[in-house]
Write an enzyme that holds these catalytic residues in place. Structure first.
Site, PDB file in Angstrom:
ATOM      1  N   ASP A 246       0.827  -1.205   0.000  1.00  0.00           N
ATOM      2  CA  ASP A 246       0.000   0.000   0.000  1.00  0.00           C
ATOM      3  C   ASP A 246       0.858   1.250   0.000  1.00  0.00           C
ATOM      4  OD1 ASP A 246      -2.332  -1.283   0.100  1.00  0.00           O
ATOM      5  OD2 ASP A 246      -2.583  -1.169   2.265  1.00  0.00           O
ATOM      6  N   LYS A 268      -3.777   3.649  -4.139  1.00  0.00           N
ATOM      7  CA  LYS A 268      -4.896   4.349  -4.816  1.00  0.00           C
ATOM      8  C   LYS A 268      -4.762   4.331  -6.337  1.00  0.00           C
ATOM      9  CE  LYS A 268      -7.875   6.979  -2.230  1.00  0.00           C
ATOM     10  NZ  LYS A 268      -7.424   7.083  -0.845  1.00  0.00           N
ATOM     11  N   MET A 380      -7.456   8.515   9.514  1.00  0.00           N
ATOM     12  CA  MET A 380      -7.977   9.076   8.259  1.00  0.00           C
ATOM     13  C   MET A 380      -8.805  10.326   8.520  1.00  0.00           C
ATOM     14  SD  MET A 380      -9.134   5.423   6.622  1.00  0.00           S
ATOM     15  CE  MET A 380      -9.954   4.880   8.108  1.00  0.00           C
TER      16      MET A 380
HETATM   17  N1  SAH Z   1      -4.081  -0.308   9.089  1.00  0.00           N
HETATM   18  C1  SAH Z   1      -3.497   0.967   9.440  1.00  0.00           C
HETATM   19  C2  SAH Z   1      -4.467   2.095   9.250  1.00  0.00           C
HETATM   20  C3  SAH Z   1      -4.844   2.321   7.829  1.00  0.00           C
HETATM   21  S1  SAH Z   1      -5.973   3.685   7.625  1.00  0.00           S
HETATM   22  C4  SAH Z   1      -3.002   0.894  10.892  1.00  0.00           C
HETATM   23  O1  SAH Z   1      -3.281  -0.071  11.588  1.00  0.00           O
HETATM   24  O2  SAH Z   1      -2.307   1.806  11.283  1.00  0.00           O
HETATM   25  C5  SAH Z   1      -4.879   4.967   7.193  1.00  0.00           C
HETATM   26  C6  SAH Z   1      -4.735   5.934   8.313  1.00  0.00           C
HETATM   27  O3  SAH Z   1      -3.872   5.429   9.290  1.00  0.00           O
HETATM   28  C7  SAH Z   1      -4.108   7.239   7.905  1.00  0.00           C
HETATM   29  O4  SAH Z   1      -5.048   8.113   7.329  1.00  0.00           O
HETATM   30  C8  SAH Z   1      -3.631   7.756   9.228  1.00  0.00           C
HETATM   31  O5  SAH Z   1      -4.681   8.305   9.959  1.00  0.00           O
HETATM   32  C9  SAH Z   1      -3.206   6.489   9.922  1.00  0.00           C
HETATM   33  N2  SAH Z   1      -1.759   6.267   9.823  1.00  0.00           N
HETATM   34  C10 SAH Z   1      -1.134   5.235   9.253  1.00  0.00           C
HETATM   35  N3  SAH Z   1       0.199   5.340   9.386  1.00  0.00           N
HETATM   36  C11 SAH Z   1       0.422   6.473  10.062  1.00  0.00           C
HETATM   37  C12 SAH Z   1       1.590   7.150  10.521  1.00  0.00           C
HETATM   38  N4  SAH Z   1       2.816   6.662  10.314  1.00  0.00           N
HETATM   39  N5  SAH Z   1       1.428   8.303  11.205  1.00  0.00           N
HETATM   40  C13 SAH Z   1       0.194   8.793  11.459  1.00  0.00           C
HETATM   41  N6  SAH Z   1      -0.927   8.212  11.029  1.00  0.00           N
HETATM   42  C14 SAH Z   1      -0.823   7.068  10.354  1.00  0.00           C
END
Ligand code: SAH
Length: 474
Positions: A246, A268, A380
């Site tokens: 991703d 995307k 998100m």
């Molecule tokens: N499966 C992922 C989440 C995916 S949804 C998890 O468990 O973390 C995507 C969202 O995750 C982003 O919009 C953001 O809000 C958050 N996110 C993922 N990686 C991040 C990071 N390194 N720092 C801050 N937010 C993060």
């Protein structure tokens, strides 16, 4: 259990049998079958034993029992018809801690002989712990009747092919292969004595199984810092043939994967999320069907806003084997990276992970999220920030409730912005906060060492903490 059934290796070891009658002969036979060097101590031998002694299959000591005969024995059987002799054998063996069986005297024995079904290498042993040898023999007879005569040949046939299967199939696919094989035509051919037909059928089954031996590993890649991968994630990335990754998975993590693995970006694309997800599902299934070991690498954890559940449904429907490896979800990465304890004995008794998209509809209970003594983490949420703040405020959250935005948590360019809820959206706009970022709402966000006073001052500029990397001191 009164006894532990174990299988003893006696090949080339000495077993002593005291007694020269029928019972001794039967025990000596089992010991010889197990490859033991048998010595029989008895003044006289029955015919069967005498023949074996004459053919040098066993050694005969034509003398009364003496404990010196036990020297070097791995195991002793007392099978004479003289109780006193048997008791003496048992006593000497116990003193030397040599396993001893006294025929018909479990109380003098340290081991007993089970009723045995021998389809070597398949052996079934049945015991009633001495309470009813007749019953044990009946159980044996029932089992014996249900086992094919050529069971041993089948076990040997399969044993000779273990290495080939190991080479051809991934670990996750082997068991299902063996199960299919044992209940299929290959096994039937061995059991009917046609080993050459069996060998051909085995080869073709292995070839076609090799074609479908692919599997999918749903791997959580963590929040971004490659050192936050789990050991298992790393091991599987080293084995993967293809990596589907991703947008959230940085190059630094892909670099830890097997050098020659194919890397496919599945982030995307045009066509909407549903269409995109359908394409990913199809890709996983077709790659696995082509025999590939597919690492489906997702940011954070696959089961936290990661659509992991939907992907596994697709795999299950297609009959593709899978494994799931958890990852450190962004909320935990951000908590560690920004020194925000998500729970706190005084300030927060629960943590809720929320999707920022939910600010667009009525799927959330905003009054519950606005209550004190908890931490709410929005994933998100960047695009929805003003709306999220407005909904929390409308549901009763106070204007000065501490909040923080953690952008690119655990990555080298991590930024932490802190502000009271009411000024958070303005700060984020001015600082041009961009995804990936988390919004964390709750008293705990004002706790981080060195910034608590600033966060309380209400000046967003002062409360901003910029941190170069995880673990660095602000
Ligand atoms: N499966 C992922 C989440 C995916 S949804 C998890 O468990 O973390 C995507 C969202 O995750 C982003 O919009 C953001 O809000 C958050 N996110 C993922 N990686 C991040 C990071 N390194 N720092 C801050 N937010 C993060």
């Amino acid at each position: 259990m009164d006894y532990l059934p174990i299988f003893l290796r006696l090949r080339a070891r000495t077993a002593l049998v005291v007694g020269g009658g029928q019972v001794a002969a039967r025990k000596a036979d089992w010991l010889l079958k197990a490859g033991a060097r048998v010595t029989v101590v008895a003044p006289q031998l029955v015919a069967e034993l005498a023949i074996r002694a004459a053919g040098a299959e066993l050694a005969h000591v034509a003398a009364p029992f003496a404990s010196a005969q036990l020297a070097g024995a791995a195991l002793v059987v007392a099978a004479s018809d003289d109780r006193e002799v048997n008791a003496a054998v048992a006593q000497s063996a116990h003193a030397l801690e040599i396993p001893v069986n006294v025929v018909d005297s479990p109380e003098l024995s340290s081991f007993i002989f089970p009723a045995i079904i021998d389809r070597s290498p398949v052996v079934v042993a049945v015991s009633s712990a001495g309470s009813s040898p007749v019953l044990a023999r009946q159980v044996r007879a029932q089992i014996e009747a249900s086992l094919p005569a050529r069971l041993g040949a089948l076990a040997r046939f399969l044993g000779r092919r273990r290495a080939a299967v190991k080479r051809a199939l991934a670990p996750g696919a082997r068991r299902a292969f063996w199960e299919r094989l044992i209940s299929g035509r290959t096994a039937a051919a061995v059991l009917s004595g046609n080993e050459s037909a069996a060998a051909r059928s085995f080869a073709s089954e292995l070839r076609s199984a090799g074609g479908s031996a692919g599997e999918v590993w749903l791997i959580g890649a963590g929040p971004g810092d490659p050192d936050l991968l789990t050991l298992r994630a790393l091991q599987l990335l080293q084995q993967a043939d293809v990596i589907l990754y991703d947008r959230l998975v940085p190059d630094a993590i892909l670099e830890r994967a097997r050098r020659d693995a194919e890397r496919v970006f599945v982030g995307k694309e045009a066509g909407g999320e549903q269409a995109q997800q359908a394409r990913i599902n199809e890709l996983m299934v077709s790659l696995a069907r082509a025999g590939k070991r597919v690492a489906r690498l997702k940011g954070g954890d696959g089961y936290v806003f990661g659509r992991g559940g939907e992907e596994l449904e697709a795999l299950a429907a297609a009959g593709i084997p899978w494994r799931v490896v958890p990852g450190i979800t962004a909320a935990l990465g951000a908590a560690a990276g920004a020194d925000i304890p998500l729970t706190h004995r005084r300030l927060a008794h629960s943590v809720t992970l929320v999707s920022g998209h939910a600010a667009l509809d009525d799927s959330l209970d905003w009054r519950a999220l606005a209550r004190p003594r908890q931490t709410v983490v929005f994933y998100m949420g960047v695009a929805q920030l003003p709306r999220i703040v407005a909904r929390l405020r409308a549901a009763g959250a106070s204007a000065d409730l501490p909040a923080a935005i953690v952008e690119r948590a655990t990555l080298p360019a991590q930024r932490v912005l802190r502000a009271p809820l009411a000024s958070l959206a303005t700060l984020a706009a001015r600082e041009q906060v961009a995804a990936p970022a988390l919004l964390i709402v709750g008293e705990v966000t004002a706790l981080a060492p060195g910034i608590a006073a600033a966060a309380g001052s209400g000046d967003p500029e002062l409360s901003r903490a910029q941190r170069p990397a995880v673990g660095a001191v602000a």
